[in-house]
Design a protein around this motif. Sequence first.
Motif, PDB file in Angstrom:
ATOM      1  N   THR A   1       0.839  -1.189   0.000  1.00 52.13           N
ATOM      2  CA  THR A   1       0.000   0.000   0.000  1.00 52.13           C
ATOM      3  C   THR A   1       0.880   1.247   0.000  1.00 52.13           C
ATOM      4  O   THR A   1       1.805   1.346   0.803  1.00 52.13           O
ATOM      5  CB  THR A   1      -0.893  -0.019   1.256  1.00 52.13           C
TER       6      THR A   1
ATOM      7  N   SER B   1       1.489   1.934   6.777  1.00 59.91           N
ATOM      8  CA  SER B   1       0.895   0.860   5.983  1.00 59.91           C
ATOM      9  C   SER B   1       1.100  -0.431   6.761  1.00 59.91           C
ATOM     10  O   SER B   1       1.870  -0.459   7.738  1.00 59.91           O
ATOM     11  CB  SER B   1       1.583   0.740   4.619  1.00 59.91           C
ATOM     12  N   GLY B   2       0.446  -1.478   6.297  1.00 54.63           N
ATOM     13  CA  GLY B   2       0.628  -2.771   6.946  1.00 54.63           C
ATOM     14  C   GLY B   2       2.093  -3.182   6.920  1.00 54.63           C
ATOM     15  O   GLY B   2       2.656  -3.623   7.923  1.00 54.63           O
ATOM     16  N   ALA B   3       2.723  -3.022   5.760  1.00 54.19           N
ATOM     17  CA  ALA B   3       4.113  -3.438   5.624  1.00 54.19           C
ATOM     18  C   ALA B   3       5.025  -2.644   6.555  1.00 54.19           C
ATOM     19  O   ALA B   3       5.951  -3.197   7.163  1.00 54.19           O
ATOM     20  CB  ALA B   3       4.564  -3.262   4.173  1.00 54.19           C
TER      21      ALA B   3
ATOM     22  N   THR C   1       4.818  -9.188   1.902  1.00 58.12           N
ATOM     23  CA  THR C   1       5.412  -8.150   2.746  1.00 58.12           C
ATOM     24  C   THR C   1       6.126  -8.767   3.944  1.00 58.12           C
ATOM     25  O   THR C   1       7.083  -8.175   4.448  1.00 58.12           O
ATOM     26  CB  THR C   1       4.347  -7.163   3.261  1.00 58.12           C
ATOM     27  N   ASN C   2       5.667  -9.932   4.436  1.00 54.92           N
ATOM     28  CA  ASN C   2       6.275 -10.531   5.639  1.00 54.92           C
ATOM     29  C   ASN C   2       7.762 -10.800   5.424  1.00 54.92           C
ATOM     30  O   ASN C   2       8.598 -10.262   6.159  1.00 54.92           O
ATOM     31  CB  ASN C   2       5.553 -11.808   6.076  1.00 54.92           C
TER      32      ASN C   2
ATOM     33  N   THR D   1       0.003 -15.365  10.070  1.00 53.48           N
ATOM     34  CA  THR D   1      -1.241 -14.629   9.814  1.00 53.48           C
ATOM     35  C   THR D   1      -2.387 -15.444  10.379  1.00 53.48           C
ATOM     36  O   THR D   1      -2.421 -16.666  10.203  1.00 53.48           O
ATOM     37  CB  THR D   1      -1.430 -14.424   8.302  1.00 53.48           C
TER      38      THR D   1
ATOM     39  N   THR E   1      -3.730 -17.006   5.770  1.00 51.28           N
ATOM     40  CA  THR E   1      -4.102 -16.467   4.457  1.00 51.28           C
ATOM     41  C   THR E   1      -4.840 -17.521   3.642  1.00 51.28           C
ATOM     42  O   THR E   1      -5.370 -17.216   2.583  1.00 51.28           O
ATOM     43  CB  THR E   1      -2.868 -15.989   3.682  1.00 51.28           C
TER      44      THR E   1
ATOM     45  N   ALA F   1      -3.691  -8.493   9.292  1.00 48.55           N
ATOM     46  CA  ALA F   1      -4.506  -8.090   8.141  1.00 48.55           C
ATOM     47  C   ALA F   1      -5.875  -8.764   8.172  1.00 48.55           C
ATOM     48  O   ALA F   1      -6.834  -8.247   7.631  1.00 48.55           O
ATOM     49  CB  ALA F   1      -3.787  -8.418   6.837  1.00 48.55           C
TER      50      ALA F   1
ATOM     51  N   HIS G   1       0.436  -5.970  13.461  1.00 52.65           N
ATOM     52  CA  HIS G   1      -0.018  -4.715  12.871  1.00 52.65           C
ATOM     53  C   HIS G   1      -1.485  -4.868  12.532  1.00 52.65           C
ATOM     54  O   HIS G   1      -1.971  -5.979  12.325  1.00 52.65           O
ATOM     55  CB  HIS G   1       0.792  -4.350  11.614  1.00 52.65           C
TER      56      HIS G   1
ATOM     57  N   ASN H   1      -4.299  -3.483   9.806  1.00 54.04           N
ATOM     58  CA  ASN H   1      -4.503  -2.681   8.602  1.00 54.04           C
ATOM     59  C   ASN H   1      -5.785  -1.898   8.800  1.00 54.04           C
ATOM     60  O   ASN H   1      -6.879  -2.409   8.578  1.00 54.04           O
ATOM     61  CB  ASN H   1      -4.611  -3.582   7.375  1.00 54.04           C
TER      62      ASN H   1
ATOM     63  N   HIS I   1      -6.819   0.236   7.020  1.00 54.54           N
ATOM     64  CA  HIS I   1      -7.451   0.377   5.703  1.00 54.54           C
ATOM     65  C   HIS I   1      -8.053  -0.939   5.245  1.00 54.54           C
ATOM     66  O   HIS I   1      -8.431  -1.086   4.100  1.00 54.54           O
ATOM     67  CB  HIS I   1      -6.451   0.894   4.669  1.00 54.54           C
ATOM     68  N   LYS I   2      -8.128  -1.908   6.106  1.00 57.34           N
ATOM     69  CA  LYS I   2      -8.889  -3.111   5.780  1.00 57.34           C
ATOM     70  C   LYS I   2     -10.010  -3.221   6.810  1.00 57.34           C
ATOM     71  O   LYS I   2     -11.123  -2.820   6.563  1.00 57.34           O
ATOM     72  CB  LYS I   2      -7.983  -4.344   5.785  1.00 57.34           C
TER      73      LYS I   2
HETATM   74  C1  LIG Z   1      -2.614  -6.306   3.041  1.00 60.60           C
HETATM   75  C2  LIG Z   1      -1.730  -7.221   3.741  1.00 60.60           C
HETATM   76  C3  LIG Z   1      -0.449  -6.825   4.177  1.00 60.60           C
HETATM   77  C4  LIG Z   1       0.219  -5.529   3.777  1.00 60.60           C
HETATM   78  O1  LIG Z   1      -0.458  -4.364   4.062  1.00 60.60           O
HETATM   79  P1  LIG Z   1      -0.107  -3.026   3.288  1.00 60.60           P
HETATM   80  O2  LIG Z   1      -0.868  -1.997   4.013  1.00 60.60           O
HETATM   81  O3  LIG Z   1      -0.542  -3.173   1.885  1.00 60.60           O
HETATM   82  O4  LIG Z   1       1.351  -2.792   3.363  1.00 60.60           O
HETATM   83  C5  LIG Z   1       0.277  -7.717   4.929  1.00 60.60           C
HETATM   84  N1  LIG Z   1      -0.187  -8.935   5.216  1.00 60.60           N
HETATM   85  C6  LIG Z   1      -1.397  -9.369   4.779  1.00 60.60           C
HETATM   86  C7  LIG Z   1      -1.860 -10.757   5.124  1.00 60.60           C
HETATM   87  C8  LIG Z   1      -2.196  -8.527   4.021  1.00 60.60           C
HETATM   88  O5  LIG Z   1      -3.372  -8.940   3.568  1.00 60.60           O
END
Ligand SMILES: *Cc1c(COP(=O)(O)O)cnc(C)c1O
Length: 960
Positions: free
Chosen positions: A335, A570-572, A606-607, A651, A655, A682, A702, A704, A706-707
């Motif tokens: 993101t 951001s999540g990352a 991103t992990n 996660t 996932t 996430a 973290h 998100n 934005h999720k």
């Molecule tokens: C979206 C997501 C991220 C990364 O988040 P960003 O805000 O896009 O950096 C990390 N891990 C999982 C499982 C995600 O779905």
Amino acid sequence: MTQSLFELEQNNAFIGRHIGPTEQDVADMLAVVGAESLDDLIRQTVPANILNDQPLGIGASRTEVEALSYLKSLARQNKVNKSYIGMGYHDTHVPLVIQRNVLENPGWYTAYTPYQPEIAQGRLEALLNFQQLTQDLTGLDLASASLLDEATAAAEAMALAKRVSKNKKANIFFIADDVHPQTIDVVRERAEHYGFEIVVAPADAVVEHEVFGALFQYPSTTGQIRDIKGLIEKVQSQKGIACVAADILSLVLLKAPGELGADVVLGNAQRFGVPMGYGGPHAAFFATRDAHKRSLPGRIIGVSKDTRGKPALRMAMQTREQHIRREKANSNICTAQVLLANMSSFFAVYHGPEGLKRIANRVHRLTDILALGLQSKGVALKHDTWFDTLTVVTADKDAIVARALAKGANLRTDLDGALGVSLSETTSRADVAELFDIFLGEGHGLDVETLDTRAAAGTDSIPVELQRDNAILTHEVFNKYHSETEMLRYIHKLEMKDLALNYGMISLGSCTMKLNATAEMVPVSWPELAQIHPFAPLDQTQGYQQMIAELEDWLVKVTGYDAICIQPNSGAQGEYAGLLAIKKYHESRNEGHRDICLIPSSAHGTNPASAQMANMKVIVVACDKQGNIDMADLKSKAAEAGENLSCIMATYPSTHGVYEENIREVCEVIHSYGGQVYMDGANMNAQVGITSPGFIGGDVSHLNLHKTFAIPHGGGGPGMGPIGVKAHLAPFVAGHAVVKTDKESRDNGAVSAAPFGSASILPISWMYTALLGDEGLKRSTQLAILNANYLMKNLAEDYPILYTGRNDRVAHECIVDLRPLKEASGISEMDVAKRLNDFGFHAPTMSFPVAGTLMIEPTESESKAEIDRFIFAMKQIREEIRQVENGTWTLEDNPLVNAPHTQDDVMDNEWNRAYSRELAVFPSADVRRSKFWPTVNRIDDVFGDRNLFCSCLPTEAYGE
Ligand SMILES: *Cc1c(COP(=O)(O)O)cnc(C)c1O
């Protein structure tokens, strides 16, 4: 019996508006999935040993009116001073046509990252304009489509320098001491973990060191315009990479750093029409030479062509990025700041080169006037060159600052024996007159008009050799839309090319595209929140502090952790911040050797990319046939890591879309070897109110925002990725070099430029939590799970579902396996994804976490009717696949491989396909009633990467 007034006053209608299905729908859907009640469904789905039936403790849901009026009362506690602080953040006039039609328009802010380019040509064009703008102003030939902020862009520049520098023995990255302090802070922190040495010294001292790269600020943080050409040559003469952080508005008048020889130019695009927002969000720009294209961080938009040969835009060279290259990626950026990059590019389109020059020249003239006046009164200025920033040498700081505050003005105060004053687009003559009063006291007798006559006669505050002498923004797009009518229509024309949530469901697994309610969005534009500088004195930002404290408190309750660090953008970035906390914790216990990070093979890209940034060694843990972490493999890898185990990144739910039964055991195994558990949050949408990472056994996660917490995706950002930590990690989260809070972690290095990240979008998550309360948050999770299971149950009739958990349930998302169908028919997941576009749907997440699959997440916000529409489309598509399987259609000529279909297709004189035009574009009655038209046919990815082209095309190329 009539209802009592008390009953009539009970209004938690928002819960029912946030959640799609009605009570009746819920009953019907429960019957389909075979559960007696929502509680029963949750019991069947979630492992008993992680269910937490304690209420969240956030309280009752509030009405929109109540929540907004309380939030307004907090916002009013902020004091909106005129900001002369500068340091990379400046007041700006957001053109209202952009504010209303982009920032406040769900057609723009609810879109997703343009991974499906055929239905995203609008925002791709706006981003291409951003790249062109960046190239023109920086004088370099390749630009990316935005990074998170200037400081992290500088850190990315350092990483790029290390990758491409031919001086392989050098380990020093040099930072001129007149770079913005928050940038130095972020780069220094990043360097420490990469194992680079940082030297911060006066710019000229760069000659004394053998460096792989160096960073200069142009103009400097104190406003000086220095000829950096010689310094750049010095860096390059020892094969180092010269990086320049530049002010975007000054570049309109100044010679481009690229022309001065810079290898990388970066900066903040905020003052191009994006409010300061107490730190963000805004977009950073980043440009480099074409030769370094494979090392560029973040997304690049490129021009390719579609199957009809028409130019078409897409995200180029994704093989550089974390989602493909994982720990070998250039950066962990996912993101970024798409919405804000678009706003800045529209700002440039709106003003055009002449308008931008007028703005830049006015700011500079007013600065000249201020300088002349002060100098005429014997006030010493630190530099004799400037664009918009003066550093005033004074022994009288306190008195001047007191006068400024009394007049509602903020100066820069962190300089020794000096004060900074930065003017902006919003500064007026009257403001300059007031600044004279502030610096000189009343009765100085200076007159702006008289001084202007002197300034107009010419000054050498911008040295002649550093004045820009070439034209900027010559491309047609920047010279066409200057009437508001034209601008409005250009914005709308692009919007119409894109499929966003205001058109239909975006069922992207792992991305949680839920409702972004209007009441949640409204506060973002309030001046009391938007017009605040991130380094404004804390006593002027009491409203923000209170709002952030309340949100942190709620997030503590939601996550089961003890503390929140709100900073990551951001999540990352949250992952990176969380891993640093783990690393520093180990170091504090003299266990700095712990550097192994276990990551299940199903993890988000991103992990591993973040683990690499924290200098950890990534060891991949296998998943078993059910998609769960393979416990035997986990145990053996944890044992092997032993006293070198730093952590696991897991996660939850995985996932793969299931609640793994073993998660507590996973945590225990890791802890038994002294490791820490990083839970990627996430997927919090499957946890809120029924369990939590802290409860399960995580040490840090973290979120998100934005999720799960309703911040819209903005077409690929903004986002917020705050981290929750258990108490033992709290001392090790990010601090900030400029803004000191009272937290224990205040002196740690920063991960973002601004202390509270993108503070101005936090009200969205605050509103979301306040509007739903305990009841609504829990019900949202239950409904997210019900919607996913209802969808799964219906799709399972036609498609294999890859993984399910206990009682054949999925969590809040499910993976449809298209590999067997591909084997039988040749039709791929890509064909299905594109065919969904013909039905007016955005494709689900494609080939993540498993290649050849689609991961579908409906979220609680989608109504049963919309989910049924999606199920119908998927069943139709299954029928179409059958016709390929049984030979009715060939693999070359069928509506799937030719999808998406465009108006160009149906307008072909000859229609000689094996299926009708009608089936092509109106595959259901519903579509006929309301058709979304993809504007290009399927795009050729390979061609685009082989023929990389990342600038605006001449209009003729589009055949318009
Ligand atoms: C979206 C997501 C991220 C990364 O988040 P960003 O805000 O896009 O950096 C990390 N891990 C999982 C499982 C995600 O779905």
